[in-house]
Motif scaffolding. Structure first.
Motif, PDB file in Angstrom:
ATOM      1  N   MET A   1       0.853  -1.183   0.000  1.00 40.49           N
ATOM      2  CA  MET A   1       0.000   0.000   0.000  1.00 40.49           C
ATOM      3  C   MET A   1       0.890   1.234   0.000  1.00 40.49           C
ATOM      4  SD  MET A   1      -2.994  -1.149   2.717  1.00 40.49           S
ATOM      5  CE  MET A   1      -3.792   0.457   2.725  1.00 40.49           C
TER       6      MET A   1
ATOM      7  N   ARG B   1     -10.674  -1.813   5.681  1.00 36.80           N
ATOM      8  CA  ARG B   1      -9.674  -0.760   5.499  1.00 36.80           C
ATOM      9  C   ARG B   1      -8.741  -0.993   4.319  1.00 36.80           C
ATOM     10  NH1 ARG B   1      -7.341  -2.069  10.575  1.00 36.80           N
ATOM     11  NH2 ARG B   1      -5.488  -0.942   9.857  1.00 36.80           N
TER      12      ARG B   1
ATOM     13  N   LYS C   1      -7.338  -0.909  -1.842  1.00 36.39           N
ATOM     14  CA  LYS C   1      -6.148  -0.064  -1.625  1.00 36.39           C
ATOM     15  C   LYS C   1      -4.834  -0.819  -1.782  1.00 36.39           C
ATOM     16  CE  LYS C   1      -8.604   2.935   1.635  1.00 36.39           C
ATOM     17  NZ  LYS C   1      -8.644   3.467   3.025  1.00 36.39           N
TER      18      LYS C   1
END
Length: 367
Positions: free
Chosen positions: A299, A355, A359
């Motif tokens: 990430m 979360r 991503k």
């Protein structure tokens, strides 16, 4: 004092020069060179024959083997060849902790470093910068070569009967493993059986504590002291069996340098993931961490460890734990493991996936 040796035949002028340079550099940094390997030798440089790459047979688990192999390609072949796919089987066949893969073309020499975690990065050799070149090679190798593995397991047939078939947390782990697969974050395990004899497979399990290179793992806290974790070498997309696919980790025994694991009676348990020591450290320090996921992905904008320590070492566990401790929110941290992947903490597994979804990128930067 740490000791090291060199085995195999120096079959070319470059390999002879390269190994002499490594010998001089490690000796200058305080390592003691041994003409013949002693039982508890720390580092072995094993020069491979590319036609018949032979492993060095360790007598101690702590011995760190760095295999070295040399190939000559023309410039077009270097640009078109998949160097990682060509190099990685030599790492496996030689049962090494690290591989130095040397490629020459007509004008340039490249030194690639290959790790079992699929780390793959290079240095370019410049003849006028010999001293700085060997310094860079040493800085790449010494921290990982001197790290301490924690891969032993103490299995205890004392898991409470109510947990023999798992619970809501293990069901969530099963679903999360399938989700990792759906997100294409479970790379296919390397086909060890295509490259290793049955004898070498037994040696690999004994030395590394693994039964297959199946990447990624996940865990979930059960209570203050105990947590569930995926086992080593299992299909993370189909984790059902307690004591085999999913293990109940109860602690770390410093005396025997082993993870303590409770299992049901009358089963043949699988080994714990080599990252169990890392998860144990994080859970022990941070009561608000309820789950941890490790993936071979990346990430943007994250902090990462400075050294690509091997999986299953105290040093990697401590480096990751330090970054978790210093994160803005330790219970919801995303930590990079250099040339390796991510360790992500969360209140639970759902929190982690919410979360990271959308991503993560699969390509881990190699630096």
């Amino acid at each position: 004092m740490n000791q090291f040796t060199i085995t195999g035949n120096t079959s070319s002028p470059f390999i002879t020069w390269f190994m002499e340079g490594l010998k001089d550099k490690f000796s200058a940094e305080g390592y003691e060179y041994c003409q013949e390997p002693v039982d508890n030798i720390r580092v072995v440089f094993n020069i491979l024959d590319k036609e018949k790459p032979r492993p060095f047979r360790r007598k101690a688990q702590a011995t760190f083997v760095i295999s070295v192999i040399e190939r000559h390609l023309d410039k077009q072949e270097i640009q078109s060849n998949n160097n990682f796919e060509a190099a990685y089987p030599y790492l496996i066949r030689s049962l090494s902790n690290h591989l130095i893969y040397i490629l020459h073309n007509q004008s340039q020499t490249y030194i690639y470093f290959v790790t079992p975690e699929q780390g793959f990065y290079k240095l370019e050799y410049e003849p006028e910068e010999t001293e700085s070149f060997f310094q860079k090679v040493y800085e790449r190798l010494e921290p990982v070569a001197s790290s301490q593995l924690v891969i032993n397991n103490n299995f205890n047939e004392n898991l409470h009967e109510s947990l023999w078939n798992g619970n809501r947390l293990t069901e969530k782990m099963y679903l999360s493993g399938k989700k990792l697969d759906d997100m294409n974050l479970l790379p296919a395990p390397f086909p060890l059986e295509n490259y290793l004899t049955s004898r070498d497979m037994r040696q690999l399990k004994k030395l590394y504590g693994i039964g297959g290179l199946s990447y990624g793992n996940l865990s979930s806290r059960e209570d203050e002291k105990n947590f569930w974790m995926s086992a080593s070498g299992v299909n993370k997309a189909n984790m059902r069996n307690i004591g085999q696919d999913i293990l109940y980790i109860t602690g770390f025994n410093e005396g025997s340098n082993a993870m303590e694991i409770s299992v049901p009676p009358n089963i043949t348990p699988k080994r714990a993931s080599v990252d169990a020591i890392e998860h144990w450290m994080i859970y022990k320090e941070h009561p608000d961490v309820g789950a941890i996921v490790h993936i071979h992905a990346w990430m943007d904008g994250i902090k990462a460890t400075e050294v690509n320590y091997p999986c299953g070492t105290i040093q990697l566990a401590e480096a990751v734990s330090d970054l978790v401790r210093n994160a803005d929110y330790p219970s919801r941290a995303v930590i990079g493991l250099k040339n390796h992947g991510l360790t992500i903490t969360g209140h639970d597994l759902d929190d982690i996936f919410e979360r990271i979804e959308g991503k993560v990128v699969q390509q881990v930067p190699m630096v």
